[in-house]
Write a protein that holds these residues in place. Structure first.
Motif, PDB file in Angstrom:
ATOM      1  N   PHE A  35       0.591  -1.214   0.033  1.00  0.00           N
ATOM      2  CA  PHE A  35       0.081   0.071  -0.072  1.00  0.00           C
ATOM      3  C   PHE A  35       0.753   1.362  -0.059  1.00  0.00           C
ATOM      4  CE2 PHE A  35      -2.663  -3.121   2.083  1.00  0.00           C
ATOM      5  CZ  PHE A  35      -3.795  -3.133   1.169  1.00  0.00           C
ATOM      6  N   VAL A  36       1.737   1.362   0.902  1.00  0.00           N
ATOM      7  CA  VAL A  36       2.340   2.887   1.035  1.00  0.00           C
ATOM      8  C   VAL A  36       3.285   3.146   0.075  1.00  0.00           C
ATOM      9  CG1 VAL A  36       3.955   3.959   2.533  1.00  0.00           C
ATOM     10  CG2 VAL A  36       2.252   2.580   3.648  1.00  0.00           C
ATOM     11  N   MET A  37       4.167   1.953  -0.443  1.00  0.00           N
ATOM     12  CA  MET A  37       4.971   2.585  -1.625  1.00  0.00           C
ATOM     13  C   MET A  37       4.351   2.865  -2.629  1.00  0.00           C
ATOM     14  SD  MET A  37       8.041   0.154  -3.557  1.00  0.00           S
ATOM     15  CE  MET A  37       9.219   0.035  -2.059  1.00  0.00           C
ATOM     16  N   PRO A  38       3.207   2.029  -3.356  1.00  0.00           N
ATOM     17  CA  PRO A  38       2.555   2.419  -4.455  1.00  0.00           C
ATOM     18  C   PRO A  38       1.689   3.555  -4.258  1.00  0.00           C
ATOM     19  CG  PRO A  38       1.841   0.296  -3.851  1.00  0.00           C
ATOM     20  CD  PRO A  38       2.802   0.521  -2.813  1.00  0.00           C
ATOM     21  N   LEU A  39       1.181   3.763  -3.295  1.00  0.00           N
ATOM     22  CA  LEU A  39       0.203   4.911  -3.072  1.00  0.00           C
ATOM     23  C   LEU A  39       1.149   6.178  -2.873  1.00  0.00           C
ATOM     24  CD1 LEU A  39      -2.250   3.597  -0.546  1.00  0.00           C
ATOM     25  CD2 LEU A  39      -2.921   4.222  -2.906  1.00  0.00           C
ATOM     26  N   MET A  40       2.217   5.987  -2.386  1.00  0.00           N
ATOM     27  CA  MET A  40       3.054   7.260  -2.249  1.00  0.00           C
ATOM     28  C   MET A  40       3.755   7.513  -3.633  1.00  0.00           C
ATOM     29  SD  MET A  40       2.929   8.424   0.844  1.00  0.00           S
ATOM     30  CE  MET A  40       4.414   9.282   1.048  1.00  0.00           C
ATOM     31  N   ARG A  41       4.177   6.559  -4.412  1.00  0.00           N
ATOM     32  CA  ARG A  41       4.736   7.061  -5.563  1.00  0.00           C
ATOM     33  C   ARG A  41       3.723   7.535  -6.715  1.00  0.00           C
ATOM     34  NH1 ARG A  41       8.836   1.858  -6.248  1.00  0.00           N
ATOM     35  NH2 ARG A  41      10.398   2.426  -4.842  1.00  0.00           N
ATOM     36  N   SER A  42       2.603   6.965  -6.842  1.00  0.00           N
ATOM     37  CA  SER A  42       1.340   7.639  -7.378  1.00  0.00           C
ATOM     38  C   SER A  42       0.913   8.741  -7.036  1.00  0.00           C
ATOM     39  CB  SER A  42       0.181   6.556  -7.620  1.00  0.00           C
ATOM     40  OG  SER A  42      -0.562   6.622  -6.384  1.00  0.00           O
ATOM     41  N   SER A  43       1.149   9.280  -5.771  1.00  0.00           N
ATOM     42  CA  SER A  43       0.552  10.454  -5.410  1.00  0.00           C
ATOM     43  C   SER A  43       1.581  11.431  -5.329  1.00  0.00           C
ATOM     44  CB  SER A  43      -0.200  10.331  -4.012  1.00  0.00           C
ATOM     45  OG  SER A  43       0.780   9.926  -3.159  1.00  0.00           O
ATOM     46  N   LEU A  44       2.678  11.022  -5.378  1.00  0.00           N
ATOM     47  CA  LEU A  44       3.878  12.135  -5.442  1.00  0.00           C
ATOM     48  C   LEU A  44       4.895  11.992  -6.318  1.00  0.00           C
ATOM     49  CD1 LEU A  44       4.511  12.223  -1.367  1.00  0.00           C
ATOM     50  CD2 LEU A  44       3.317  14.055  -3.000  1.00  0.00           C
ATOM     51  N   PRO A  45       4.394  11.865  -7.670  1.00  0.00           N
ATOM     52  CA  PRO A  45       5.330  11.496  -8.878  1.00  0.00           C
ATOM     53  C   PRO A  45       6.566  12.645  -8.733  1.00  0.00           C
ATOM     54  CG  PRO A  45       3.299  12.236  -9.776  1.00  0.00           C
ATOM     55  CD  PRO A  45       3.133  12.174  -8.183  1.00  0.00           C
ATOM     56  N   GLN A  46       6.351  13.810  -8.361  1.00  0.00           N
ATOM     57  CA  GLN A  46       7.276  14.975  -8.539  1.00  0.00           C
ATOM     58  C   GLN A  46       8.313  14.558  -7.619  1.00  0.00           C
ATOM     59  OE1 GLN A  46       4.019  15.278  -7.413  1.00  0.00           O
ATOM     60  NE2 GLN A  46       4.168  16.485  -5.572  1.00  0.00           N
ATOM     61  N   LEU A 107      -0.743  11.947  10.508  1.00  0.00           N
ATOM     62  CA  LEU A 107      -1.254  13.059  10.642  1.00  0.00           C
ATOM     63  C   LEU A 107      -0.083  14.433  10.493  1.00  0.00           C
ATOM     64  CD1 LEU A 107      -3.912  14.717  11.405  1.00  0.00           C
ATOM     65  CD2 LEU A 107      -3.093  15.165  13.731  1.00  0.00           C
ATOM     66  N   GLY A 108       1.010  14.201  10.904  1.00  0.00           N
ATOM     67  CA  GLY A 108       2.175  15.086  10.481  1.00  0.00           C
ATOM     68  C   GLY A 108       2.238  15.051   9.182  1.00  0.00           C
ATOM     69  N   MET A 112       1.894  18.157   6.455  1.00  0.00           N
ATOM     70  CA  MET A 112       2.873  18.723   5.486  1.00  0.00           C
ATOM     71  C   MET A 112       2.818  18.424   3.974  1.00  0.00           C
ATOM     72  SD  MET A 112       6.128  18.292   8.094  1.00  0.00           S
ATOM     73  CE  MET A 112       6.127  16.599   8.230  1.00  0.00           C
ATOM     74  N   ASN A 113       1.721  17.836   3.727  1.00  0.00           N
ATOM     75  CA  ASN A 113       1.511  17.598   2.480  1.00  0.00           C
ATOM     76  C   ASN A 113       2.425  16.583   1.701  1.00  0.00           C
ATOM     77  OD1 ASN A 113      -0.752  19.464   1.810  1.00  0.00           O
ATOM     78  ND2 ASN A 113       0.252  20.836   1.459  1.00  0.00           N
ATOM     79  N   LEU A 114       3.099  15.667   2.790  1.00  0.00           N
ATOM     80  CA  LEU A 114       3.904  14.670   2.423  1.00  0.00           C
ATOM     81  C   LEU A 114       3.034  13.304   2.163  1.00  0.00           C
ATOM     82  CD1 LEU A 114       7.026  15.653   4.683  1.00  0.00           C
ATOM     83  CD2 LEU A 114       6.678  15.849   2.263  1.00  0.00           C
ATOM     84  N   THR A 116      -0.975  11.965   0.963  1.00  0.00           N
ATOM     85  CA  THR A 116      -2.372  12.253   0.538  1.00  0.00           C
ATOM     86  C   THR A 116      -3.405  11.668   1.763  1.00  0.00           C
ATOM     87  OG1 THR A 116      -2.787  10.227  -0.889  1.00  0.00           O
ATOM     88  CG2 THR A 116      -1.767  12.299  -1.719  1.00  0.00           C
ATOM     89  N   THR A 117      -4.737  11.996   1.505  1.00  0.00           N
ATOM     90  CA  THR A 117      -5.747  11.628   2.478  1.00  0.00           C
ATOM     91  C   THR A 117      -5.935  10.136   1.948  1.00  0.00           C
ATOM     92  OG1 THR A 117      -6.714  13.739   2.272  1.00  0.00           O
ATOM     93  CG2 THR A 117      -7.863  11.880   2.978  1.00  0.00           C
ATOM     94  N   GLN A 118      -5.828   9.718   0.804  1.00  0.00           N
ATOM     95  CA  GLN A 118      -5.881   8.205   0.279  1.00  0.00           C
ATOM     96  C   GLN A 118      -5.197   7.417   1.035  1.00  0.00           C
ATOM     97  OE1 GLN A 118      -5.197   7.321  -3.490  1.00  0.00           O
ATOM     98  NE2 GLN A 118      -6.098   5.060  -3.568  1.00  0.00           N
ATOM     99  N   VAL A 119      -3.640   7.724   1.255  1.00  0.00           N
ATOM    100  CA  VAL A 119      -2.615   7.305   2.001  1.00  0.00           C
ATOM    101  C   VAL A 119      -2.828   7.162   3.563  1.00  0.00           C
ATOM    102  CG1 VAL A 119      -0.295   7.145   2.371  1.00  0.00           C
ATOM    103  CG2 VAL A 119      -1.068   7.596   0.099  1.00  0.00           C
ATOM    104  N   VAL A 120      -3.328   8.085   3.931  1.00  0.00           N
ATOM    105  CA  VAL A 120      -3.486   8.031   5.340  1.00  0.00           C
ATOM    106  C   VAL A 120      -4.661   7.199   5.694  1.00  0.00           C
ATOM    107  CG1 VAL A 120      -4.286   9.677   7.341  1.00  0.00           C
ATOM    108  CG2 VAL A 120      -2.518  10.538   5.661  1.00  0.00           C
TER     109      VAL A 120
END
Length: 145
Positions: A35-46, A107-108, A112-114, A116-120
């Protein structure tokens, strides 16, 4: 329900620690890779190389898991020893540990926009389940005959 004899408490604690070491590491690895790795990569591609898995990250993750296992097992043990090894108290203990570690972390990150809501909203329930099982493992070791 009878707590185990004081002479067996030390062995029960070490067995709970060992079982939680196995459980929490398996749960953390599953949650990260599924979950975390794929969601973080898709939500923060920049962000270049977000959510990596390499030797330095693996080593830091080892420290994180060690602290997490010690905290989950030790705090559950103390709370259950103080308030009684009931299932309800194990749920309270697991939920309290979850809130003080995972809710604050995510929450932190979200603030800090690090993350997404979906990840959390994906990771927090899984982390809660992880801490509940860890507290129930401690309870099981305290009351087993």
């Amino acid at each position: 329900m009878t707590a185990i004899a004081p002479s067996n408490l030390k062995g029960a604690f070490w067995l709970a620690l060992l079982l939680n070491l196995l459980w929490i590491n398996a749960s953390e690895v599953f949650r990260y890779f599924a979950f975390v790795m794929p969601l973080m990569r898709s939500s923060l591609p920049q962000v270049q190389d977000v959510a990596p898995m390499n030797l330095p990250v693996f080593m830091i993750w080892g420290v994180w898991d060690t602290v997490l296992v010690l905290a989950a097992t030790g705090l559950s043990w103390v709370l259950l020893e103080r308030f009684g090894p009931t299932i309800r108290n194990a749920l309270y203990a697991g939920s309290t540990i979850w809130a003080t570690i995972f809710v604050i972390l995510w929450l932190g990150l979200w603030n800090m926009n690090l993350a997404t809501t979906q990840v959390v909203l994906t990771t927090l329930p899984l982390a809660w389940l992880e801490m509940i099982v860890a507290a129930l493992i401690v309870r099981w070791m305290m009351v087993r005959g």
